[in-house]
Design a protein around this motif. Sequence first.
Motif, PDB file in Angstrom:
ATOM      1  N   THR A  81      11.324  -0.379   0.877  1.00  0.00           N
ATOM      2  CA  THR A  81      12.931  -1.453  -0.425  1.00  0.00           C
ATOM      3  C   THR A  81      11.852  -1.824  -2.252  1.00  0.00           C
ATOM      4  OG1 THR A  81      14.060  -2.486   0.294  1.00  0.00           O
ATOM      5  CG2 THR A  81      15.074  -0.408   0.713  1.00  0.00           C
ATOM      6  N   ILE A  82      11.639  -1.628  -2.748  1.00  0.00           N
ATOM      7  CA  ILE A  82      11.640  -2.511  -3.795  1.00  0.00           C
ATOM      8  C   ILE A  82      12.113  -4.120  -3.608  1.00  0.00           C
ATOM      9  CG2 ILE A  82      11.535  -2.001  -6.348  1.00  0.00           C
ATOM     10  CD1 ILE A  82      12.233   0.059  -7.001  1.00  0.00           C
ATOM     11  N   ARG A  83      12.689  -3.927  -3.259  1.00  0.00           N
ATOM     12  CA  ARG A  83      13.786  -5.311  -2.899  1.00  0.00           C
ATOM     13  C   ARG A  83      12.415  -6.105  -2.185  1.00  0.00           C
ATOM     14  NH1 ARG A  83      15.637 -10.324  -5.271  1.00  0.00           N
ATOM     15  NH2 ARG A  83      16.907 -11.320  -4.068  1.00  0.00           N
ATOM     16  N   ASN A  84      12.752  -5.700  -1.257  1.00  0.00           N
ATOM     17  CA  ASN A  84      12.060  -6.648  -0.301  1.00  0.00           C
ATOM     18  C   ASN A  84      10.437  -6.575  -0.100  1.00  0.00           C
ATOM     19  OD1 ASN A  84      13.582  -6.906   2.181  1.00  0.00           O
ATOM     20  ND2 ASN A  84      13.428  -4.300   2.879  1.00  0.00           N
ATOM     21  N   LEU A 132       1.052  -1.321  -0.162  1.00  0.00           N
ATOM     22  CA  LEU A 132       0.279  -0.160  -0.249  1.00  0.00           C
ATOM     23  C   LEU A 132       0.825   1.026  -0.042  1.00  0.00           C
ATOM     24  CD1 LEU A 132      -3.043  -0.597   2.205  1.00  0.00           C
ATOM     25  CD2 LEU A 132      -2.711  -1.057   0.190  1.00  0.00           C
ATOM     26  N   ILE A 133       1.900   1.082   0.486  1.00  0.00           N
ATOM     27  CA  ILE A 133       2.605   2.359   1.098  1.00  0.00           C
ATOM     28  C   ILE A 133       3.844   2.252  -0.065  1.00  0.00           C
ATOM     29  CG2 ILE A 133       4.265   4.187   2.334  1.00  0.00           C
ATOM     30  CD1 ILE A 133       2.742   2.495   4.978  1.00  0.00           C
ATOM     31  N   GLU A 134       3.160   2.121  -1.667  1.00  0.00           N
ATOM     32  CA  GLU A 134       3.984   2.078  -2.245  1.00  0.00           C
ATOM     33  C   GLU A 134       4.922   3.548  -3.295  1.00  0.00           C
ATOM     34  OE1 GLU A 134       4.002   0.131  -7.186  1.00  0.00           O
ATOM     35  OE2 GLU A 134       1.737   0.948  -6.189  1.00  0.00           O
ATOM     36  N   SER A 135       4.836   4.297  -3.313  1.00  0.00           N
ATOM     37  CA  SER A 135       5.001   5.999  -2.866  1.00  0.00           C
ATOM     38  C   SER A 135       6.095   5.852  -2.352  1.00  0.00           C
ATOM     39  CB  SER A 135       4.437   7.070  -3.091  1.00  0.00           C
ATOM     40  OG  SER A 135       3.749   6.908  -1.207  1.00  0.00           O
ATOM     41  N   SER A 136       6.248   5.472  -1.516  1.00  0.00           N
ATOM     42  CA  SER A 136       7.968   5.380  -0.382  1.00  0.00           C
ATOM     43  C   SER A 136       8.717   4.455  -0.548  1.00  0.00           C
ATOM     44  CB  SER A 136       7.886   5.565   0.936  1.00  0.00           C
ATOM     45  OG  SER A 136       6.142   6.828   0.986  1.00  0.00           O
ATOM     46  N   LEU A 137       8.594   3.946  -1.477  1.00  0.00           N
ATOM     47  CA  LEU A 137       9.430   2.386  -1.325  1.00  0.00           C
ATOM     48  C   LEU A 137      10.852   3.255  -2.605  1.00  0.00           C
ATOM     49  CD1 LEU A 137       7.169  -0.392  -2.912  1.00  0.00           C
ATOM     50  CD2 LEU A 137       8.489  -0.104  -0.727  1.00  0.00           C
ATOM     51  N   ILE A 138      12.184   3.312  -2.356  1.00  0.00           N
ATOM     52  CA  ILE A 138      13.315   3.356  -2.592  1.00  0.00           C
ATOM     53  C   ILE A 138      13.852   1.804  -3.565  1.00  0.00           C
ATOM     54  CG2 ILE A 138      13.260   5.226  -1.121  1.00  0.00           C
ATOM     55  CD1 ILE A 138      15.247   3.456   0.548  1.00  0.00           C
ATOM     56  N   ASP A 139      14.567   2.463  -4.528  1.00  0.00           N
ATOM     57  CA  ASP A 139      15.521   1.118  -4.664  1.00  0.00           C
ATOM     58  C   ASP A 139      17.089   1.458  -4.569  1.00  0.00           C
ATOM     59  OD1 ASP A 139      16.776  -0.784  -6.167  1.00  0.00           O
ATOM     60  OD2 ASP A 139      16.756   0.026  -7.753  1.00  0.00           O
ATOM     61  N   CYS A 140      17.212   0.448  -3.165  1.00  0.00           N
ATOM     62  CA  CYS A 140      18.654   0.937  -2.710  1.00  0.00           C
ATOM     63  C   CYS A 140      19.068  -0.831  -2.198  1.00  0.00           C
ATOM     64  CB  CYS A 140      18.185   1.437  -0.838  1.00  0.00           C
ATOM     65  SG  CYS A 140      19.471   1.395   0.496  1.00  0.00           S
ATOM     66  N   SER A 141      20.110  -1.385  -3.157  1.00  0.00           N
ATOM     67  CA  SER A 141      20.699  -2.693  -2.473  1.00  0.00           C
ATOM     68  C   SER A 141      21.086  -2.982  -1.635  1.00  0.00           C
ATOM     69  CB  SER A 141      21.787  -2.783  -3.843  1.00  0.00           C
ATOM     70  OG  SER A 141      22.354  -2.004  -3.990  1.00  0.00           O
ATOM     71  N   ASP A 142      22.017  -1.957  -0.729  1.00  0.00           N
ATOM     72  CA  ASP A 142      22.385  -2.216   0.504  1.00  0.00           C
ATOM     73  C   ASP A 142      21.934  -2.360   1.336  1.00  0.00           C
ATOM     74  OD1 ASP A 142      24.811  -1.281  -1.292  1.00  0.00           O
ATOM     75  OD2 ASP A 142      25.304   0.736  -0.862  1.00  0.00           O
ATOM     76  N   SER A 143      20.165  -2.316   1.581  1.00  0.00           N
ATOM     77  CA  SER A 143      19.607  -2.234   2.866  1.00  0.00           C
ATOM     78  C   SER A 143      19.217  -3.429   3.229  1.00  0.00           C
ATOM     79  CB  SER A 143      18.249  -1.626   2.499  1.00  0.00           C
ATOM     80  OG  SER A 143      17.499  -1.962   1.737  1.00  0.00           O
ATOM     81  N   PRO A 144      18.939  -4.318   4.283  1.00  0.00           N
ATOM     82  CA  PRO A 144      18.838  -5.810   4.668  1.00  0.00           C
ATOM     83  C   PRO A 144      17.882  -6.273   3.698  1.00  0.00           C
ATOM     84  CG  PRO A 144      18.886  -4.003   6.432  1.00  0.00           C
ATOM     85  CD  PRO A 144      19.556  -4.007   5.123  1.00  0.00           C
TER      86      PRO A 144
END
Length: 575
Positions: A237-240, A212-224
Motif C-alpha cells: 500500500t501507499i501508506r506502508n 521497486l514494485i510500485e505498480s502494484s501499490l494500492i491506496d487502502c486506508s483499512d489495511s494494517p
Amino acid sequence: LGGKVGEKKRPASPVPEERPSKRVSIKGPLRTASKAVSTSSSGKSAPKSKPGKKIAKSPTKITPTDPSVPIPMHVAIASIKESYPGRRQNKDLEGWEADCLKFLRQLMKHPWVSAERPKYIFHVPVFSVFPEIRDIYAQKVETPMDLTTAEAKLLSGVYPDAEVFISDIALVFSNAITFNKEGHDVGEPMSCAYYEASTHLLKYIRWLSLELIESSLIDCSDSPVVESGSASSWKLTIRNREMARKEMESTVFNELLDKTEPGDKFSWSEQECEKLLKSLRHTSDNKRMGFFVQMNFPPDYTAFISKPIAWEKCQEKLQQRRYNNIGETVADLRLIFSNALKYNEGARHVSKISGIAYDSAIHMSRKLESAIDKMLLSFGDRIGRERIDMITSHREMEATERAEEEQRKQEWEKENPGSTVEVKTKLRIVHQRSSHRKKMTDFEFPFYDEQDNQVETQADSLQHAKALYEKQREARANMQEIALSIGISVFKRHQESAAAKAWAYQMAYKAHTKRISIEKERAEAKKEARADEAPGKPMGAFVSLALNDNKRKKIKMSMSIQKTKKIRRSKVVGF
C-alpha cells in the motif's frame, strides 16, 4: 531457512571410498560443491574428455539421492528448477511479474544472499543441505520456502498477484527466525547469526518491495500499517511505502559520517555523499544545472532568500569535512532547488530566464530525489549489515576465548590429576585495548609469548602484577618528563616563529610605506616637469577658458536706448 546445526557432524557424501568429498560450510562460500565427484549407480566414474576437445552436454535429469545424505547446493537448485517444467524466460514476464523479477534479482545481489559467495543459505530447503535436522525443522516450520522455489513459481505463473509472491519471499526469512529463535535465546552462535541476519533481511525486503514494485501499490486506508521493524507480512500500500520511507530516512540521515582528514581518501559514507553531488552533474543536465552551480545571484536575491547556497558550496563543505551526517548533505542539496523555486515563482510568467530556471529546478529536484531513494536503500542496508557483522564477530571472539579457556583447563587437569582449580590457576596475560571495558584499572598486563604456558599461584601472580605496576609507574614518570621537555621546546619554537613573523611584518610594512612615498615624490616631480615644459597660452585662450568655466559667476548686462525729444527750429525769414 538456515537452521541451527549445533555440534552434530554431517554425514559424508556418497562417493568412492578412496576420494572422500569435503564438507560444505554454512558460513563461507560453497566452493567444494562444484568439485563433488559425480558417479553412476554402479560406482564407476564418468569418462574423462581429451584436452582441447569439446563434448556436447546432454540434458540429464537429476534423480533424488538418499534423504539422509546432504546434497550440494547447485544440485539442489537444479532439482527445484526441474520440478517446474513450465518456466518462462525472464524476458517474457510483463507488468507486475516483471517488477517482481526485478525485485528478486536485486535481492540476489545482496552480499549475504549472493549465489556466488553466499554467507547464509536461503536458496534451497534447509533439510536438503542439512538432512540431520529434517525432523526438527518439520516440527518447528509448517510451510518451508526458499528463494529458488519462489523464483520457479514466479516464472511458471503460479502467483495470482505480487502480494502473494512477496509473502513467500518474506516466509523464507520468517521461517529462519522461527527455527533459530530457541538457539538465539540460549546464545548458540550459529542460531544467533541466522536469527539476526534474517531479521535484518526481512526489514530490507520490505523496503525493497515497496520501492521497486510500485505498480502494484494500492491506496487502502483499512489495511494494517507497518511503521518499523521486521514484520513477517505487509500489504503493498501507499501508506506502508510512506512509513518505510520515514524509517529509512530516520536510519540513514541520523547516522554519523565516518570522517576522514581533509585531503585523504573519502570513507564509504563520505563517498555516498559524493555520489549524490555527482548525480546532479551529468553532462545531459549541464544547461539545467548551470543556474545552481556557482554562488552568483541577482542583487535582490537575499531579499527573498535567507540562506543562499549553490552546488559548489556543498562540494566545498564536503571536501572540508564540515558535514556531520548525510542528512545535512541532503538538506543542503534540497535547499538549492527550493530556493530557486521560491525566488522564481512570481517572475516565471514574466521573465523568460526565470521560467527556465523554475523548470530546471523542478527537473533537477526530481533527479535528486531519485538519487536519494537509491542511496537510502543501499546506505540503510549497509548500516544494518555492519552492526550485525560487528555483533557476530564479537560473539565469535567470545566463543573462541571460552573454548580456549576450557581447553586449557582440561589440559591442566590432565597434567595435575586430583588437584583443585582453586589452589592453582593459570594467569592469562593479555594486552588488549577495548572501548567496552567493564571496569577500568590503573594498570594493564602486557603480553609475553614466553609466559603463555606458565602456571603461577595467586601470591606469585599478585607479586608479579605489583612489579609490573611499579615498572609502569616509572615508565609513566619518564614519559611525563620527556613530554614536558618536548612541550617546552615546541613552545619556544612557536615563540621564535611568532617573533619572526612579527619582524617580517614590520619590515614589509616599512618597505611598503617607503615605496609609496617614493612613488608620490616621483609623481610630483613629473607634474612639475610637465608644468615647466608646457608652452604659454595666448590671452585669448585664457579668456575662452574662463568663459567656458561653468563655476564662474556670470555677469548680466542689459542695454537701454534713451529716447531724445526732437527740437523744432523755426525758420527765420529775412527781410
